[in-house]
Scaffold this motif. Sequence first.
Motif, mmCIF file in Angstrom:
data_model
loop_
_atom_site.group_PDB
_atom_site.id
_atom_site.type_symbol
_atom_site.label_atom_id
_atom_site.label_comp_id
_atom_site.label_asym_id
_atom_site.label_seq_id
_atom_site.Cartn_x
_atom_site.Cartn_y
_atom_site.Cartn_z
ATOM 1 N N CYS A 24 1.134 7.213 5.197
ATOM 2 C CA CYS A 24 0.928 6.505 3.935
ATOM 3 C C CYS A 24 0.279 7.470 2.952
ATOM 4 N N ARG B 9 2.297 15.053 0.888
ATOM 5 C CA ARG B 9 2.119 14.895 -0.561
ATOM 6 C C ARG B 9 3.261 15.569 -1.310
ATOM 7 N N CYS C 8 -4.337 7.722 9.395
ATOM 8 C CA CYS C 8 -5.505 6.982 8.935
ATOM 9 C C CYS C 8 -5.644 5.706 9.776
ATOM 10 N N ASP D 76 -2.637 7.809 2.080
ATOM 11 C CA ASP D 76 -3.967 8.265 2.492
ATOM 12 C C ASP D 76 -3.930 9.342 3.567
ATOM 13 N N CYS D 77 -2.819 9.443 4.311
ATOM 14 C CA CYS D 77 -2.831 10.371 5.441
ATOM 15 C C CYS D 77 -1.570 11.211 5.571
ATOM 16 N N TYR E 105 5.625 5.410 -2.502
ATOM 17 C CA TYR E 105 5.253 6.540 -1.642
ATOM 18 C C TYR E 105 6.542 7.167 -1.086
ATOM 19 N N ARG F 4 0.821 -1.220 0.000
ATOM 20 C CA ARG F 4 0.000 0.000 0.000
ATOM 21 C C ARG F 4 0.859 1.276 0.000
ATOM 22 N N ARG F 5 2.147 1.122 0.256
ATOM 23 C CA ARG F 5 3.035 2.293 0.205
ATOM 24 C C ARG F 5 3.922 2.251 -1.043
#
Length: 762
Positions: free
Chosen positions: A189, A195, A167, A191-192, A134, A130-131
């Motif tokens: 991650c 950026r 998150c 999502d939280c 990132y 999921r990362r």
Amino acid sequence: MESGEGVVGPVRRVEIRVEGVVQGVGFRPFVYGLAERFGLNGRVGNDTGGVVIDVEGPREAVAGFLKSLEVDAPVLADIERVTVVTRPPRGSIGFRIVDSDHGGPRRTPVPADSATCKKCLAELFDPCDRRYRYPFLNCTDCGPRFTIVRDVPYDRGNTTMAEFPMCPACAREYHDPTDRRFHAQPVCCPDCGPRLRIVDAHGRPLGDDPVGRAVELLRAGMVVAVKGLGGYHVAVDATNPHAVETLRARKRRADKPFAVMVATVDEARRLCVVDEAAERALTDRRRPIVLLDRRGKELAEAVAPGNRQLGVFLPYTPLHHLLSVEFGAPMVLTSGNASDEPIAFTDADALSRLSGIADAFLVHDRPIHAWADDSVVRPWRDTVVPVRRSRGYTPEPIRCAWEFPRPVLAVGAELKNTVCLASGCRAVLSQHIGDLRNLETFRAFTDAIGHLSRLSDIVPAVVAHDLHPDYVSTNYALDSTGVDLVGVQHHHAHVAACLAENGVAGPAIGVAFDGTGYGSDGTVWGGEFLLATLSGFQRVGHLEVVPMPGGEAAVRQPWRMAAAYLRDDPDASSLAVARRQGRRWEWLRRLVDSGLNTPVTSSVGRLFDAVAAILDIRDTVTYEGQAAIELEQRADPGCVDGYPVGVFEDAGTFVVDGPGLVRAVVDDHRCGVDVALVSARFHNGLAAAVHRTCLSIAERTDVWTVALSGGVFANRLLLERTVEALEGSGFTVLTHSRVPCNDGGISFGQAVVAAARDRSSD
């Protein structure tokens, strides 16, 4: 250490305090897992002094737990002390991690920033994770620490990650003692977390794929500013001559080499000679820039013009890894500043100061609280020596063999400035600050003092400073109130730093060679032999003094020192260095004769300058030490013979005949001897002169320990030849391994001198 009455029976309970770098490094989950492994009950928690453990269970299990506590500690942990006290069992059931106790004095060091670990790197390039890709993934074994922490204890609320609520998925990891992200304060991650964006010099977006767009611009020869861990870098394609030359022009950096980032050690080997010590340095969790001998000509010449060495480093954040892999070639990555300015680390400042340098900006919204330039090291023998101690090292404390009776602030020198805060047996050296003659750097200096004071909870009772009355740092100290001031002679601070980091109190023969330092007699020192302890010194030898025409102008124009050394040579005007200066040469010689604005100096740095100019290597410099660096790099390392150098006595002080050494250089140069041989013979002759002088001092004093310090000993050839000669005569030779030998180590030396004087006055 253990205290308390023994416990009768099969159950044993102990209270354990662990001190050192043990917070923010996964120590509590490590303890939790260790307790589970040995079937023990109790609890573990943080307080402002370290980690506190209360554990009970079978005697053999407790013994195994205590042994593994230190042997198997997390990779980022640095344990200073473990204290064990036996207590009566109380029948605890289960083992748990308790909340941090924020009360009491703050004694726990904040960890330094650490390069992306192997597990996180695997996740970064795993499409199923999921990362995946990132740029801000991290865990308790890696990621930002010092550069994001605002206060202690090191909890998320005291970092710049406080503004990013976790998150549910990240929160589960954060609160799970069995997860490697348990209490990893920067955990996040896509999502939280922060950026990544790419914008132009006006802040306008340049696309939805920041890394891909940055790579396109780099391939097109553009300059891209990149927000790193401790500040902004500016990047170009290191194989593109036009791009590198453009960067030089925009940064106003004429000659000083750029550092190069490569993706792997194998790529580093294509560019440079990489031995075992160099590989260890390149892959160290601190990821410093490593100075290596070059091979091949893959890079643009302007990356390191005329330089036989190259500063190389590997990626140390997920963002750097993404850029390296996608770009697929060596990349210049140098500090985001103009010449002599501090590194930009806030977004607004970067856009303001770097808009005339960078064509695009790779930015993100995780604030940097404390800036930190890249650290620089040089392999030597089977280890490395620090050249610039900054990111990855600060604020890790330097443990000292003696206690600081009172808290000390040492404010360092004028150039390559660092500050040092010390109490107990710990000294905390700041990140590299730089040249304090720049107003922005002076602000960084005061900010560093404030930040380190908060993190270490040190309120100084003593402020140590250089003797130079015009240093900005000295005047800062003299303006301090409510403290005792301790003035420390510059070269004594150099020698004391070397002694203290080796755990030696003295007496020792301190050889302090550098560019300039304010001497106890008011003259410019720089080629000193001191009979020194931590608390004091006697000047027992020095390089013969010569005029320094124009004072500071002679530092920028080495040809002036050539004229000074050749002032009594009737044929000096026939040398090329004199012809290049034309009428200025004779004008300068008249200035020397008049004595106007011509202080005398014993500086070895200025001796190197004179020889570099005489050998037609460098008449003027664009950065500190340039002439000496280029002179070293021209030397033939295979040459082992050296010029004979006289050492004579003057009023009980040994004097090294520097002018005689220069005359030998001139004689060979006039005969057309190759510059590589002349440079090598000069180095070897100077090393032999150090050896001979130390022998004379030792025979008089029976002191057979020598400490080598000062920026001149960053010269690897001189250092190696000097150490070889001294060790061959039975000397114990101390060199630097934890703080720079240059002025970056002065603040540490000042601090230990102040403490030694405190101890001697008790």
